[in-house]
Design a protein around this motif. Sequence first.
Motif, short mmCIF file in Angstrom:
data_model
loop_
_atom_site.label_atom_id
_atom_site.label_comp_id
_atom_site.label_asym_id
_atom_site.label_seq_id
_atom_site.Cartn_x
_atom_site.Cartn_y
_atom_site.Cartn_z
N ALA A 176 -9.75 12.92 -6.02
CA ALA A 176 -10.15 14.44 -6.64
C ALA A 176 -8.91 15.45 -6.71
N ARG A 177 -8.07 15.50 -5.90
CA ARG A 177 -6.75 16.25 -5.92
C ARG A 177 -5.73 15.85 -6.94
N VAL A 178 -5.82 14.65 -7.04
CA VAL A 178 -4.62 14.26 -8.26
C VAL A 178 -5.20 14.56 -9.61
N LEU A 179 -6.76 14.28 -9.85
CA LEU A 179 -7.21 15.10 -11.03
C LEU A 179 -7.20 16.35 -11.24
N ALA A 180 -7.15 17.25 -10.15
CA ALA A 180 -7.31 18.63 -10.23
C ALA A 180 -6.04 19.25 -10.29
N LYS A 181 -4.93 18.48 -9.92
CA LYS A 181 -3.55 19.13 -9.78
C LYS A 181 -3.07 19.63 -11.30
N THR A 182 -2.13 20.59 -11.37
CA THR A 182 -1.51 20.94 -12.63
C THR A 182 -0.27 19.96 -12.54
N PRO A 183 0.42 19.81 -13.87
CA PRO A 183 1.59 19.13 -13.77
C PRO A 183 2.64 19.62 -12.99
N GLU A 184 2.68 21.01 -12.94
CA GLU A 184 3.86 21.28 -11.85
C GLU A 184 3.71 21.13 -10.55
N GLU A 185 2.38 20.79 -10.08
CA GLU A 185 2.18 20.33 -8.78
C GLU A 185 2.70 18.94 -8.44
N LEU A 215 0.81 -1.27 -0.04
CA LEU A 215 0.13 -0.04 0.11
C LEU A 215 0.88 1.24 -0.04
N VAL A 216 1.88 1.13 0.66
CA VAL A 216 2.80 2.61 0.77
C VAL A 216 3.27 2.64 -0.81
N ARG A 217 3.85 1.85 -1.36
CA ARG A 217 4.50 1.79 -2.86
C ARG A 217 3.08 2.18 -3.78
N TYR A 218 2.14 1.47 -3.61
CA TYR A 218 1.03 1.38 -4.76
C TYR A 218 -0.16 2.13 -4.28
N GLY A 219 -0.32 2.40 -2.90
CA GLY A 219 -1.94 2.86 -2.61
C GLY A 219 -1.88 4.35 -2.29
N VAL A 220 -0.56 4.65 -1.56
CA VAL A 220 -0.71 6.25 -1.27
C VAL A 220 -0.73 6.94 -2.46
N ALA A 221 -1.39 8.23 -2.60
CA ALA A 221 -1.28 8.94 -3.72
C ALA A 221 0.15 9.36 -3.92
N PRO A 222 0.49 9.48 -5.26
CA PRO A 222 2.02 9.75 -5.70
C PRO A 222 2.50 11.08 -5.38
N ASP A 223 1.48 12.10 -5.07
CA ASP A 223 1.82 13.49 -4.54
C ASP A 223 2.00 13.43 -2.93
#
Length: 409
Positions: free
Chosen positions: A155-164, A41-49
């Motif tokens: 929702a956050r991952v979808l809404a972020k800009t590439p720079e974020e 879960l740490v590698r594959y489940g926590v959001a990449p940001d």
Amino acid sequence: MRHIAVIGSGPSGCYLADHLLRLVPDCRVDVIERLPAPFGLVRYGVAPDHQGTKAVARVFDRMLARDRVGFFGHVEAGRDVRLAELETLYHAVVLATGAPDDRRLGLPGEDLPGVIGSGRFVGWVNGHPDHPDPGLAPPRAAVVIGNGNVALDVARVLAKTPEEFDGSDLGADAARFLAAAPLEAVHVVGRRGPGDAKFTEHELEELATLARARPMLADPPVPIEDTSCCAVLRGFAGLLPKPVTIAFHFGWTPEAFLGNGRVASARFRNSAGAVLDLAADLVVTCIGYRTRACCTATPEDGRFANDDGHVRDRLYAVGWAKRGPTGTIPTNRVEAQTVAQRIASSLGSDERPGGAGLRSLLDARGIRWIDQGGWSRIDAAERAATAPNRCRNKLTTIDAMLAAASGAA
């Protein structure tokens, strides 16, 4: 020497192994992992940001490198070794297999292209080998179903800009998909009221810091429940407009997904019978997960039946496999200590081959397994190949990881 096998290398399995090493000085713990890379879960489940959360992997890495720990990556119980064989080889066997399967709503249209479970979506953006590109269309409008932190992550991952995403381990395919999306709205919809939502204050507050997206309440009246979650939601009213809205809808139960060939909208109904249709090119359901069978051990109601971690003689469960998909990574640490104490108090002292027996069995069957050194080479290859604005470039196929483990990549 007493020998213990832990099936699964996610947070619960790693925390358990660490506690057992402290509690039982004469034990050796072998961590058995279905994938070549550990940490679940740490590698594959926590959001990449959320690299701060993923940083606990460094603690687990040090644990795997200890003298009394063995790592058997790319070994699956049921495929490469039977659970009954492990119970013969070890004094205790622990199911720490998590809950990898998405729960389903069972609604009309759920199988339409564009409707996807959060496990599959988050696995894809994290480069999980089981979740290649799902073929989603870059959305103008997305609906996220759920009232927990996973829904906020999506929702956050979808809404972020590439720079974020600078400094993250977001995969290249997912990055291109997100950058190409003409996103205007993300709707976060849950059947509970705002006072019952399972969001945490910090996760909600993070949405207010996004560069191009503004969170807001879609449905009046403003909630008046006296909770930290509601206080944050009320504060969204003072934010300035931005190109993307993240709209929260409370008290709506999903009823169907509509579309001709692909999803086009999601339909909801409230307790008064009113209907809400939300246009959507993408729907992500964040409604929980289910534990998968492990050889002859079959879960019930999404987890393995157990008595405070004890499944049967010499077989135990921990983490989501024990309690179902609830709690956070720190929850696993506390629970693992309790289960470790129970295991330590009941370990036998008869002679068992442990890891030596498992190595002999796997080698005799021609199973290619990855040790801790092989994982270190995978880790080094991912870090060496990363772009300047990423912390690593994950290898997303089993073959690529096996090649890296052997030093061929």
